[in-house]
Design an enzyme around this catalytic site. Structure first.
Site, PDB file in Angstrom:
ATOM      1  CB  CYS A 135      39.435  46.022  56.775  1.00 34.55           C
ATOM      2  SG  CYS A 135      40.213  45.165  58.166  1.00 34.55           S
TER       3      CYS A 135
ATOM      4  CD  GLU B 106      34.650  37.557  40.020  1.00 34.56           C
ATOM      5  OE1 GLU B 106      34.472  36.857  39.016  1.00 34.56           O
ATOM      6  OE2 GLU B 106      35.109  38.723  39.975  1.00 34.56           O
TER       7      GLU B 106
ATOM      8  CB  CYS C 167      43.215  44.398  54.979  1.00 36.39           C
ATOM      9  SG  CYS C 167      43.107  45.986  55.858  1.00 36.39           S
TER      10      CYS C 167
ATOM     11  CB  CYS D 258      44.353  48.197  58.556  1.00 41.63           C
ATOM     12  SG  CYS D 258      43.247  46.983  59.326  1.00 41.63           S
TER      13      CYS D 258
ATOM     14  CB  CYS E  77      44.804  43.179  59.271  1.00 41.81           C
ATOM     15  SG  CYS E  77      43.170  43.247  58.493  1.00 41.81           S
TER      16      CYS E  77
ATOM     17  CD  GLU F 121      30.356  36.586  37.607  1.00 42.75           C
ATOM     18  OE1 GLU F 121      31.234  37.013  36.812  1.00 42.75           O
ATOM     19  OE2 GLU F 121      30.149  37.090  38.708  1.00 42.75           O
TER      20      GLU F 121
ATOM     21  CD1 TRP G 214      36.687  41.652  32.347  1.00 41.47           C
ATOM     22  CD2 TRP G 214      38.572  40.465  32.223  1.00 41.47           C
ATOM     23  NE1 TRP G 214      36.348  40.324  32.476  1.00 41.47           N
ATOM     24  CE2 TRP G 214      37.480  39.582  32.409  1.00 41.47           C
ATOM     25  CE3 TRP G 214      39.860  39.948  32.126  1.00 41.47           C
ATOM     26  CZ2 TRP G 214      37.648  38.194  32.495  1.00 41.47           C
ATOM     27  CZ3 TRP G 214      40.020  38.569  32.206  1.00 41.47           C
ATOM     28  CH2 TRP G 214      38.924  37.716  32.389  1.00 41.47           C
TER      29      TRP G 214
ATOM     30  CD  GLU H  48      31.762  44.619  35.334  1.00 42.86           C
ATOM     31  OE1 GLU H  48      32.514  43.650  35.537  1.00 42.86           O
ATOM     32  OE2 GLU H  48      30.730  44.812  36.003  1.00 42.86           O
ATOM     33  CE  LYS H  49      31.722  53.085  28.381  1.00 43.76           C
ATOM     34  NZ  LYS H  49      32.693  53.040  29.506  1.00 43.76           N
TER      35      LYS H  49
ATOM     36  CG  HIS I 283      31.678  41.834  30.689  1.00 45.28           C
ATOM     37  ND1 HIS I 283      30.917  40.706  30.535  1.00 45.28           N
ATOM     38  CD2 HIS I 283      32.839  41.429  31.246  1.00 45.28           C
ATOM     39  CE1 HIS I 283      31.594  39.662  30.987  1.00 45.28           C
ATOM     40  NE2 HIS I 283      32.773  40.074  31.413  1.00 45.28           N
TER      41      HIS I 283
END
Length: 447
Positions: free
Chosen positions: A117, A152, A162, A164, A167, A312, A320, A360-361, A363
């Protein structure tokens, strides 16, 4: 803007040595391979909170210092991240209020990324304490050239929102500061429609599928608030890392990400960077992919009318997409130089070495599970590194002068796509990209 401590084109990417602390020989293997691939920069610490602070208030920085020192000895510089993108288990166990709440008012459970949050005082204080210590320890290290704030932002499973109670209260205050009176808010939102007139500030809640999502003004102001709240969280991290030293800061943005106003976030960082993962070789969208990637490069450069960083990209595959295609021979060089041609001062990857396990093994990475250099991916990365090394003195910093302008505005996108109109839904980015393509080329390729 140029990076004064290392004024050359950067070549490198995300490196996660905390995953290999039980295997000290891995670092030496990786350093040797990085040198062969002409890598001169890595990003460290992005998801390292549990390794940097294994218990509340107990900090463990020696492993990170050893890595930064060792890399610097070999001429490899560090972009050092703040690790707010992934919280440690001790934090979420002791302070469950730091986790986001969905629009259905259900608190998330620990795990995943970006599950925090941005309003939470506990979250802000815990990351401020860690960021400040990192800055004190490494902010003036000769091998550290840039701060990478979080990762990201707004991605993964939260879309930057969020819902909650903290917020909700902050949203109401934001609205009072903007509209001053309920009469003004009701008029702006046209809340008399369907008898939704507000008679108390406490009646206002964020949009919810089991509540109200039909007040256009409410939806639009909620998106504005969430974006500004994220920006305010980032400002807190920036203040912390700049307490010791004055290294430039960046955040890594994403392709046409709808949920945060990147134009406003760009105002609070020193250097623009973004993560590029086009779906090359899907024949029906190949022109679309090239166009959208070029557009994003130009958008990133436009924020400050200055060079940006490709933070990146994949050297080979993603993990993905529905079909995770390998780049064809030569595609990696082409895509990398496309970024430089549009104004990037770097070509960087996710990731340097493949993870041995978890999501991510599979990627793409510069160094595969076998640690071998006799792969096409490693050879092509090395070729890109060699080209960047050769051209760096001639073109750094990159220059790209546009002859025309296309306006891309996040608030217009939110408003247009949420409107109930003659066409539902309207896709704002398609309209902008159609004007970006010269002479209408490739419009039939849009999906």
């Amino acid at each position: 803007m140029v990076i004064k401590k290392f004024p050359r084109l950067l070549h490198g990417g995300d490196y996660n040595p905390e995953q290999w602390l039980r295997y000290p020989d891995i670092l030496e293997q990786d350093v040797a391979l990085m040198k062969k691939a002409h890598i001169n920069c890595v990003s460290l610490g992005i998801f390292s909170w549990a390794a940097l602070e294994p218990e509340e208030g107990v900090y463990s920085f020696q492993w990170l210092k050893n890595v930064i020192d060792r890399l610097y000895e070999e001429g490899i510089y560090t972009v050092l991240a703040t690790p707010s993108a992934a919280m440690p288990r001790w934090l979420t166990q002791k302070y469950p209020e730091v986790m986001t709440m969905s629009s259905m008012r259900v608190r998330n459970i620990p795990g995943c990324r970006h599950n925090f949050c941005p309003t939470s005082p506990v979250m802000r204080e815990k990351i401020r304490a860690l960021d400040t210590r990192l800055a004190r320890e490494f902010g003036n290290h000769p091998g550290v050239i840039l701060w990478h704030i979080s990762n990201e932002l707004g991605g993964n499973n939260t879309d930057g929102e969020c819902h909650c109670p903290l917020c909700q209260a902050a949203f109401r205050k934001w609205l009072r500061d903007k509209y001053k009176t309920l009469d003004a808010l009701n008029e702006a939102w046209w809340a008399d429609f369907w008898s939704h007139t507000y008679t108390s500030w406490e009646q206002i809640q964020s949009p919810a599928p089991n509540g109200d999502m039909e007040i256009h003004g409410l939806n639009l102001d909620w998106k504005r608030f969430c974006s500004e709240q994220t920006a305010d969280f980032v400002k807190g991290e920036i203040r912390a890392v700049k307490e010791y030293g004055n290294l430039p800061v960046t955040i890594n943005m994403m392709t046409l990400f709808k949920h945060l106003d990147y134009g406003k976030l760009a105002e609070i960082v020193d250097i623009i960077s973004w993560d590029s993962y086009p779906s090359w070789h899907e024949e029906e969208t190949e022109i679309r992919q090239a166009t959208e990637t070029a557009f994003m490069h130009d958008l990133m450069r436009s924020f400050k009318k200055a060079p940006f960083l490709l933070m990146e990209s994949t050297p080979s595959v993603t993990n993905w997409k529905r079909i995770n295609t390998q780049k064809r021979p030569g595609m990696h060089m082409l895509a990398s130089l496309q970024a430089v041609a549009h104004g990037s001062n770097s070509v960087q990857y996710f990731q340097i070495r493949k993870s041995r396990g978890s999501s991510e093994k599979f990627h793409g990475a510069v160094i595969g599970h076998d640690g071998a250099e006799n792969t096409r991916t490693f050879r092509e990365v090395s070729q890109v590194g060699e080209v960047l090394r050769k051209i760096s003195d001639r073109i750094y910093p990159t220059v790209n002068k546009a002859e025309a302008a296309v306006i891309f505005d996040w608030e217009n996108q939110w408003a247009v796509e949420d409107a109930r109109g003659p066409v539902n839904p309207i896709k704002y980015s398609d309209t902008v990209l159609a004007h970006y393509v010269p002479s209408g080329k490739g419009q039939s390729q849009r999906t």
